[in-house]
Design a protein around this motif. Structure first.
Motif, PDB file in Angstrom:
ATOM      1  N   ALA A  41       0.989  -1.122   0.090  1.00  0.00           N
ATOM      2  CA  ALA A  41       0.079   0.456  -0.087  1.00  0.00           C
ATOM      3  C   ALA A  41       1.084   1.381  -0.263  1.00  0.00           C
ATOM      4  CB  ALA A  41      -0.561   0.241   1.204  1.00  0.00           C
ATOM      5  N   ALA A  48      -3.913   2.364  -2.231  1.00  0.00           N
ATOM      6  CA  ALA A  48      -3.275   2.097  -1.112  1.00  0.00           C
ATOM      7  C   ALA A  48      -4.564   1.260  -0.124  1.00  0.00           C
ATOM      8  CB  ALA A  48      -2.749   3.005  -0.618  1.00  0.00           C
ATOM      9  N   GLU A  49      -6.133   2.463   0.262  1.00  0.00           N
ATOM     10  CA  GLU A  49      -6.870   1.884   0.438  1.00  0.00           C
ATOM     11  C   GLU A  49      -7.219   0.143   0.689  1.00  0.00           C
ATOM     12  OE1 GLU A  49     -10.901   2.763   2.282  1.00  0.00           O
ATOM     13  OE2 GLU A  49      -9.505   4.321   1.184  1.00  0.00           O
ATOM     14  N   LEU A  79      -4.633  -1.746   1.721  1.00  0.00           N
ATOM     15  CA  LEU A  79      -4.976  -2.437   2.760  1.00  0.00           C
ATOM     16  C   LEU A  79      -6.253  -3.183   4.435  1.00  0.00           C
ATOM     17  CD1 LEU A  79      -3.620   1.463   3.875  1.00  0.00           C
ATOM     18  CD2 LEU A  79      -2.694  -0.525   4.657  1.00  0.00           C
TER      19      LEU A  79
END
Length: 376
Positions: A255, A271-272, A275
């Motif tokens: 991420a 990225a989210e 994650l």
């Protein structure tokens, strides 16, 4: 613990520079240091060796050092043969051999000269000369590989046992990785050198501890991403996490490639997504750090409510659980509560040694405030 002669000499030299009592003692005892040979000519060094009954010619010195990987290694059989009981004589033989080795065969691999390069890199790093430090250490790394080949060494522990240096390979290799990363922020050549270093290290030392291996993998894939080889980086993270989906810092590292570090473009959505995938795995390690990353992503994308929720989840994960009638346990059970050695990689995934990260005293308030900004 074995300490090499070059390390002892280095410590004595450093102490002598700042401690008058040490300087007087060395002078009183006539004890030489490596610096004692600096002003001596080649002929004077040869004459000093000759005074101990050694063949005082260049061919003779080369024969004495033949096959050795350090001047110390070349000196030991000489002392055994001559049965010298005088420590000062032993010191002079080592100092003369090392000084002549350094002058005549500077490109021949030698533990003491490797140690000098590593310490020179630390001096350059202390002066904030990041690129020169990285270049010096890359030269030292090539010597490490030559020593590994010469001694058939296949692990960092074996290297440190066989070649004790002022700074262990275990510690220094982590510092080299960080130096190459820092130098690579504005120098593609250094970024590619970081890729080579990580790949060679993983290939040469395949049985290192889990933290060391995982941290080096993160550095490798991250360097590929920063170098613009996105598919390669994605493929590495995917393969490692397919094999070990519980690797929390693997999800974070993946991420992080898409989070805003410096002037790098960002993709908060990607990225989210990564994650959240990691966070959804029931047995994922270091879940608390994934929650903290998600908290910051939500803050940076204008979702304070979700950020507070992830922050609360992180606080709950940090809260130690108690077994009935027993002591507090770290999240994840007793295995997580194991003591971390001061020189081991920090379990938080920072890629620093534990003593320089979570095992260090808390920073002053101004530094703590600075650390709260950004993703570090």
């Amino acid at each position: 613990m074995k300490i090499s002669w070059v390390t002892i000499d280095r410590f004595c030299q450093e102490e002598a520079q700042v401690n008058e009592d040490i300087r007087r003692m060395l002078k009183r005892n006539g004890r030489p240091l490596r610096s004692s040979a600096t002003a001596l000519t080649d002929d004077e060094l040869l004459a000093k060796l000759g005074s101990f009954g050694l063949d005082a010619g260049r061919d003779g010195v080369e024969k004495l050092c033949e096959g050795a990987l350090s001047a110390e290694e070349a000196t030991h059989p000489i002392l055994d043969r001559l049965e010298l009981g005088d420590d000062i004589a032993a010191d002079w033989i080592w100092i003369c051999l090392l000084a002549l080795w350094q002058r005549w065969w500077p490109d021949r691999v030698c533990l003491e000269l490797l140690d000098d390069k590593i310490q020179a890199g630390y001096a350059e790093d202390a002066e904030k000369d990041t690129h020169q430090s990285a270049a010096t250490w890359l030269d030292a790394w090539s010597d490490v590989l030559r020593l590994c080949d010469a001694a058939s060494i296949g692990s960092i522990r074996d290297f440190d046992d066989h070649f004790p240096m002022t700074q262990s390979l275990f510690n220094w290799s982590q510092d080299l990785e960080i130096a190459l990363h820092n130098a690579g922020l504005d120098n593609r050549e250094m970024l590619l050198a970081l890729i080579d270093f990580c790949e060679e290290s993983l290939r040469r030392f395949p049985r290192e501890g889990q933290l060391m291996t995982e941290n080096r993998r993160r550095a490798l894939a991250g360097a590929y991403f920063d170098a613009g080889m996105t598919e390669r980086a994605e493929g590495l993270f995917r393969s490692w996490l397919d094999a070990d989906p519980d690797w929390g810092w693997g999800w974070i590292g993946w991420a992080d490639c898409y989070l805003p570090w410096g002037d790098k473009p960002n993709d908060f959505g990607r990225a989210e997504e990564l994650l959240r995938r990691g966070y959804s795995i029931p047995g994922v390690r270091d879940r608390v750090y994934i929650a903290e990353r998600l908290q910051r992503v939500c803050e940076d994308t204008g979702r304070p409510g979700e950020a507070r929720e992830f922050g609360e989840q992180a606080r709950r994960l940090r809260r130690p659980a108690r077994s009935p009638g027993g002591p507090a346990l770290a999240p994840g059970g007793p295995a997580r509560a194991a003591k971390v050695g001061r020189n081991a990689p920090c379990p938080c995934g920072s890629r620093k040694k534990f003593k320089k990260c979570c095992g260090s005293p808390p920073p002053p308030p101004d530094r703590m405030a600075a650390q709260r900004g950004g993703y570090a």
